[in-house]
Design a protein around this motif. Structure first.
Motif, PDB file in Angstrom:
ATOM      1  N   GLY A  60      64.901   5.941  56.169  1.00 11.61           N
ATOM      2  CA  GLY A  60      64.427   7.149  55.509  1.00 11.61           C
ATOM      3  C   GLY A  60      64.174   7.000  54.030  1.00 11.61           C
ATOM      4  O   GLY A  60      63.997   7.984  53.313  1.00 11.61           O
ATOM      5  N   GLY A  61      64.148   5.758  53.535  1.00 14.50           N
ATOM      6  CA  GLY A  61      63.943   5.577  52.095  1.00 14.50           C
ATOM      7  C   GLY A  61      62.507   5.807  51.648  1.00 14.50           C
ATOM      8  O   GLY A  61      62.250   6.196  50.511  1.00 14.50           O
ATOM      9  N   ARG A  62      61.567   5.581  52.564  1.00 16.16           N
ATOM     10  CA  ARG A  62      60.158   5.732  52.197  1.00 16.16           C
ATOM     11  C   ARG A  62      59.660   7.123  52.589  1.00 16.16           C
ATOM     12  O   ARG A  62      59.998   7.638  53.650  1.00 16.16           O
ATOM     13  CB  ARG A  62      59.327   4.671  52.929  1.00 16.16           C
ATOM     14  N   LYS A  63      58.854   7.698  51.729  1.00 14.81           N
ATOM     15  CA  LYS A  63      58.240   8.994  52.043  1.00 14.81           C
ATOM     16  C   LYS A  63      57.267   8.801  53.206  1.00 14.81           C
ATOM     17  O   LYS A  63      56.407   7.918  53.164  1.00 14.81           O
ATOM     18  CB  LYS A  63      57.502   9.501  50.804  1.00 14.81           C
ATOM     19  N   PRO A  64      57.452   9.595  54.304  1.00 19.90           N
ATOM     20  CA  PRO A  64      56.649   9.329  55.515  1.00 19.90           C
ATOM     21  C   PRO A  64      55.139   9.510  55.314  1.00 19.90           C
ATOM     22  O   PRO A  64      54.347   8.808  55.949  1.00 19.90           O
ATOM     23  CB  PRO A  64      57.198  10.311  56.537  1.00 19.90           C
ATOM     24  N   TRP A  65      54.701  10.423  54.521  1.00 21.90           N
ATOM     25  CA  TRP A  65      53.278  10.574  54.192  1.00 21.90           C
ATOM     26  C   TRP A  65      53.150  11.231  52.833  1.00 21.90           C
ATOM     27  O   TRP A  65      54.121  11.774  52.294  1.00 21.90           O
ATOM     28  CB  TRP A  65      52.524  11.375  55.273  1.00 21.90           C
ATOM     29  N   ARG A  66      51.960  11.197  52.301  1.00 20.99           N
ATOM     30  CA  ARG A  66      51.769  11.733  50.948  1.00 20.99           C
ATOM     31  C   ARG A  66      52.009  13.234  50.899  1.00 20.99           C
ATOM     32  O   ARG A  66      51.924  13.916  51.920  1.00 20.99           O
ATOM     33  CB  ARG A  66      50.369  11.378  50.428  1.00 20.99           C
ATOM     34  N   GLN A  67      52.266  13.685  49.702  1.00 22.45           N
ATOM     35  CA  GLN A  67      52.707  15.069  49.539  1.00 22.45           C
ATOM     36  C   GLN A  67      51.627  16.074  49.936  1.00 22.45           C
ATOM     37  O   GLN A  67      51.929  17.062  50.600  1.00 22.45           O
ATOM     38  CB  GLN A  67      53.110  15.293  48.066  1.00 22.45           C
ATOM     39  N   LYS A  68      50.380  15.802  49.553  1.00 17.65           N
ATOM     40  CA  LYS A  68      49.335  16.805  49.766  1.00 17.65           C
ATOM     41  C   LYS A  68      48.138  16.194  50.480  1.00 17.65           C
ATOM     42  O   LYS A  68      47.949  14.989  50.504  1.00 17.65           O
ATOM     43  CB  LYS A  68      48.890  17.394  48.421  1.00 17.65           C
ATOM     44  N   GLY A  69      47.358  17.060  51.102  1.00 19.32           N
ATOM     45  CA  GLY A  69      46.087  16.628  51.650  1.00 19.32           C
ATOM     46  C   GLY A  69      46.081  16.238  53.105  1.00 19.32           C
ATOM     47  O   GLY A  69      45.019  15.990  53.676  1.00 19.32           O
ATOM     48  N   THR A  70      47.235  16.206  53.745  1.00 21.44           N
ATOM     49  CA  THR A  70      47.265  15.781  55.154  1.00 21.44           C
ATOM     50  C   THR A  70      47.201  16.973  56.105  1.00 21.44           C
ATOM     51  O   THR A  70      46.923  16.813  57.289  1.00 21.44           O
ATOM     52  CB  THR A  70      48.540  14.986  55.467  1.00 21.44           C
ATOM     53  N   GLY A  71      47.494  18.161  55.615  1.00 21.49           N
ATOM     54  CA  GLY A  71      47.547  19.335  56.484  1.00 21.49           C
ATOM     55  C   GLY A  71      48.896  19.524  57.149  1.00 21.49           C
ATOM     56  O   GLY A  71      49.147  20.522  57.821  1.00 21.49           O
TER      57      GLY A  71
END
Length: 210
Positions: A60-71
């Motif tokens: 869980g150390g890495r952010k699974p996806w970017r904060q914005k823009g994915t829906g």
């Protein structure tokens, strides 16, 4: 003071004995017995249950996806408590459940509990001499002669440990054997019948009166 009939090995009434234990005041008896019971059950808990928080779960150390823009909703870790495989919120951690109770209070609770069960108490003469060798059948037969139903919970109190008696009774499902100096509040209250030898009654009177 309560008078109890004493039975011999054959189940015949051969005399009487008295059970005179100092007990708690009627207004406080239920409270002190309840406290002693709760203490015993709490002290029996291991307190080893443990869960992992989101900080302790591996990964869980890495952010699974970017904060914005994915829906999709914002996510900072796959180990969030909202995720399968994530940490646990407010889960149990190892702790000590033990409770303290004064020695005099514990003894008072035991005396009160035993005295309250006098209607279910069967007093018998000392019978350990009957067990020169372990024999479960002889003990079961004796209990039936004393009008004790082994389909219900039974506590057998003796003044001291006898190996042949212990070996004879350990395989009886609903029978709990204990020495007069090792009473516990739970077994006294849970039993449907309490069988005690005269010597056990005498030792209880001697040991548990401060």
């Amino acid at each position: 003071m309560v008078t109890c009939v004493v039975k011999n090995w054959q189940g015949e009434a051969v005399g009487e004995t008295t059970l005179a234990l100092p007990v708690a005041n009627e207004k406080t008896a239920a409270h002190i017995v309840h406290r002693a019971l709760v203490r015993q059950l709490a002290n029996a808990r291991q307190g080893t249950a443990s869960t992992k928080t989101r900080a302790e779960v591996r990964g869980g150390g890495r952010k699974p996806w970017r904060q914005k823009g994915t829906g999709r909703a914002r996510a900072g870790s796959i180990r969030s408590p909202l995720w399968r495989g994530g940490g646990v919120i407010f889960g149990p951690k190892p702790r000590d459940y033990s409770q303290k109770m004064n020695r005099k209070e514990r003894r008072l609770a035991l005396r009160t509990a035993l005295q309250s069960r006098v209607e279910d108490l069967v007093v018998v003469q000392d019978f350990t001499a009957e067990f020169s060798r372990p024999k479960t059948k002889d003990l079961v037969t004796a209990l039936s002669r004393w009008d004790v139903d082994l389909g219900k919970r039974v506590v057998l109190l003796t003044d001291e440990f006898n190996e042949n008696l212990y070996l004879s009774g350990r395989n009886i499902a609903n029978l709990t054997m204990m020495g007069a100096t090792n009473l516990n509040i739970h077994d006294l209250l849970a039993a449907d019948k309490i069988v005690a030898t005269e010597a056990a009654i005498a030792k209880i009177t001697e040991v548990y009166i401060d």
